[in-house]
Design an enzyme around this catalytic site. Structure first.
Site, PDB file in Angstrom:
ATOM      1  N   LYS A  76      -4.458   4.825  14.949  1.00 19.70           N
ATOM      2  CA  LYS A  76      -3.621   5.612  14.029  1.00 19.70           C
ATOM      3  C   LYS A  76      -4.115   7.056  14.038  1.00 19.70           C
ATOM      4  O   LYS A  76      -5.329   7.297  13.976  1.00 19.70           O
ATOM      5  CB  LYS A  76      -3.700   5.016  12.617  1.00 19.70           C
ATOM      6  CG  LYS A  76      -2.772   5.672  11.596  1.00 19.70           C
ATOM      7  CD  LYS A  76      -2.796   4.927  10.253  1.00 19.70           C
ATOM      8  CE  LYS A  76      -1.819   5.524   9.237  1.00 19.70           C
ATOM      9  NZ  LYS A  76      -1.794   4.786   7.953  1.00 19.70           N
ATOM     10  N   SER A 153       2.855   3.617   6.026  1.00 16.26           N
ATOM     11  CA  SER A 153       2.707   4.778   6.866  1.00 16.26           C
ATOM     12  C   SER A 153       2.243   4.447   8.280  1.00 16.26           C
ATOM     13  O   SER A 153       2.367   5.303   9.167  1.00 16.26           O
ATOM     14  CB  SER A 153       1.714   5.753   6.230  1.00 16.26           C
ATOM     15  OG  SER A 153       0.413   5.217   6.196  1.00 16.26           O
ATOM     16  N   SER A 177       0.279   0.524   3.400  1.00 14.58           N
ATOM     17  CA  SER A 177       0.627   1.087   4.708  1.00 14.58           C
ATOM     18  C   SER A 177       0.240   0.273   5.933  1.00 14.58           C
ATOM     19  O   SER A 177       0.659   0.595   7.037  1.00 14.58           O
ATOM     20  CB  SER A 177       0.018   2.473   4.852  1.00 14.58           C
ATOM     21  OG  SER A 177       0.829   3.393   4.190  1.00 14.58           O
TER      22      SER A 177
HETATM   23  N1  GLN Z   1       3.937   4.000   0.516  1.00 14.72           N
HETATM   24  C1  GLN Z   1       2.742   4.332  -0.179  1.00 14.72           C
HETATM   25  C2  GLN Z   1       2.676   5.822  -0.399  1.00 14.72           C
HETATM   26  O1  GLN Z   1       3.571   6.484  -0.016  1.00 14.72           O
HETATM   27  C3  GLN Z   1       1.544   3.814   0.528  1.00 14.72           C
HETATM   28  C4  GLN Z   1       1.065   4.671   1.625  1.00 14.72           C
HETATM   29  C5  GLN Z   1      -0.216   4.195   2.213  1.00 14.72           C
HETATM   30  O2  GLN Z   1      -0.649   3.054   2.007  1.00 14.72           O
HETATM   31  N2  GLN Z   1      -0.854   5.074   2.945  1.00 14.72           N
HETATM   32  O3  GLN Z   1       1.763   6.337  -0.967  1.00 14.72           O
END
Ligand code: GLN
Length: 488
Positions: A76, A153, A177
């Site tokens: 990532k 994400s 995410s």
């Molecule tokens: N969807 C969540 C956010 O927008 C989680 C994102 C994440 O886990 N990095 O914060």
């Protein structure tokens, strides 16, 4: 070769039936073919991949192979990789080349993996569809012509792994995410116990919630990747002293008269999910009962307030973490008339809309007028949720719940920010509590798309979480071979 799981590939590499170079070339060819359309990589590193593979082959020849030797993975693009551009999918870091290697990516190097490239994500990991990426959203390879989201994400990772553009990879999970994108792409995504994998060198979003973890096609594969990633790191003050070491195939924890109490969260029963999710969740529960699981209802009274608490705490920590992007030290700089003007112009140009929204919310909830009302209140809810999970784990060994309400949605769905936030309902509470949770395929919906359920455990019960996930995986029997998913 693309359809091999990590477990299968390791066997063939060890027996010298295939070489790491052959395997790597197969992946690089497929990235050439589909990488652009899927938009799952921000940076591809073919030279690095081939030199990693050659080193692996040399080790196999010398009989000194490493635990994950020769496996082509995607990292990532939130993990700093020395000498390789690390963007966090932001214009702010578009040309940032780190002088150091993150602990997690170093551990993958030490385990002998081959780096294919850096996978796409939401900008600074803030989002749910990977649409906030400065580089555009990755695409879900399932029913590819429909241009569905691969989630976020870590959507670049799930897009790449489901399509056969990486054999496995890393994600980070701050509020879901790893688990949400894995669920809607038919993959296994593990958010380990907070502190099990070091955050050092991982671009920070919300430090008390950020959790690196593995994404793969099978539970055994995820367990192998986690074994390489986990371990104490003195460079991360929140790093746990515990490690994680899996021997695969993981041992069953059900069947043969084994007993296990599995909790189902009462408060989630009234949350609306799709008919398919309902049907598959009930089917998997029936399967687990048939091999000796006892189902018990547990209560996490504040769990429906987890979203509100999360969307106060995460932006608050983010606003502090992202203060460093000021155009002075690294990353983008847009010159202004004076230093303050430079700060402003740099941050206005470097951050996308969602990141800016969170900076504003975060700064507001930390301001002296609202600190008590918002931030402290959210911290209390967080503590209550964590306590409730602890209590629940006196009544059951593990918990299962849906990973999402429904299947992957089209990328062009027009959702408001709050509607996006609401998609995290099933995942954020585990981050607030710091407990391990694994999303595993539960079956296919009527529309042919995959759905996932989560197995949740108490702190440091990561092994049993994976063991139960494996039972679910076997019952669900979802065929997630890349050539099956892509039809090519
Ligand atoms: N969807 C969540 C956010 O927008 C989680 C994102 C994440 O886990 N990095 O914060």
């Amino acid at each position: 070769m693309i359809n091999l799981t990590i477990t299968e590939a390791l066997k063939k590499l060890k027996s010298k039936e295939i070489s790491a170079t052959e395997l790597t070339k197969a992946y690089l060819n497929r990235i050439d073919q589909y990488g652009k359309d899927l938009n799952c990589y921000i940076t591809v590193t073919p030279e690095r991949a081939l030199s990693d593979a050659a080193a692996s082959d040399a080790r196999y020849a010398a009989g000194t192979s490493l635990p994950l030797d020769g496996l082509p993975i995607g990292m990532k693009d939130l993990f700093a990789t020395k000498g390789i551009r690390t963007t966090a999918a932001s214009r702010m870091l578009e040309n940032f080349i780190p002088q150091y290697e993150s602990t997690v990516s170093q551990k993958f190097i030490d385990a002998g993996t081959v780096l294919l490239g850096k996978t796409n994500l939401d900008e600074f990991a803030m989002g749910t569809f990977s649409k906030t990426s400065y580089f555009g959203a990755p695409i879900n390879p399932w029913q590819m012509e429909r241009k569905l989201t691969a989630g976020g994400s870590s959507g670049g990772a799930t897009s790449a792994i489901a399509s056969g553009l990486a054999i496995g990879g890393t994600g980070t999970d701050t509020g879901g995410s790893i688990r949400f994108p894995s669920a809607i792409t038919g993959l296994v995504g593990m958010k380990p116990t907070y502190g099990l994998c070091s955050r050092w060198g991982c671009v920070a979003f919300a430090s008390s919630l950020d959790t690196p973890g593995p994404i793969a096609r099978t539970v055994d594969d995820a367990a192998l990747l986690l074994s390489a990633m986990a371990g104490h790191d003195e460079k991360d003050s929140t790093s746990a002293s515990a490690g994680f070491h899996a021997h695969t195939p993981l041992e069953p924890i059900l069947g043969d008269g084994k007993k296990l109490r599995i909790g189902v969260i009462k408060e989630f029963a009234n949350v609306e999910v799709s008919q398919d999710m309902k049907r598959l969740f009930e089917a998997r529960i029936a399967d687990l009962k048939s091999i000796g699981a006892e189902i018990v209802e547990v209560s996490i009274p504040n769990i429906l307030n987890a979203l509100a608490a999360y969307y106060i705490i995460a932006p608050a920590e983010a606003s502090s973490n992202l203060a460093r992007y000021d155009g002075m030290r690294y990353g983008l700089r847009v010159e202004g008339e004076n230093i303050y003007d430079t700060f402003k112009k740099t941050r206005a140009a470097g951050f996308g809309e969602e990141v800016q929204r969170r900076m504003i919310v975060g700064t507001a909830v930390l301001s002296s007028e609202s600190y008590e009302v918002y931030f402290m209140q959210a911290a209390r809810v967080r503590r209550m949720i964590s306590d409730s999970f602890n209590k629940a784990f006196n009544e059951c060994d593990l918990i299962i719940c849906p990973a999402s309400a429904g299947t992957a949605m089209p990328l062009d769905s027009d959702l408001t920010p709050l509607e996006y936030y609401a998609l995290d309902l099933f995942t954020v509470a585990m981050n607030l509590a710091g407990i391990p949770a694994c999303s595993v395929p539960a079956g296919l919906a009527e529309n042919g798309l995959p759905l996932g359920v989560q197995v949740v455990g108490k702190r440091f019960d990561d092994m049993r979480v994976l063991q139960l996930a494996k039972h679910i995986e076997q019952f669900a029997g979802v065929d997630n071979r890349p050539t099956k998913i892509m039809g090519k």
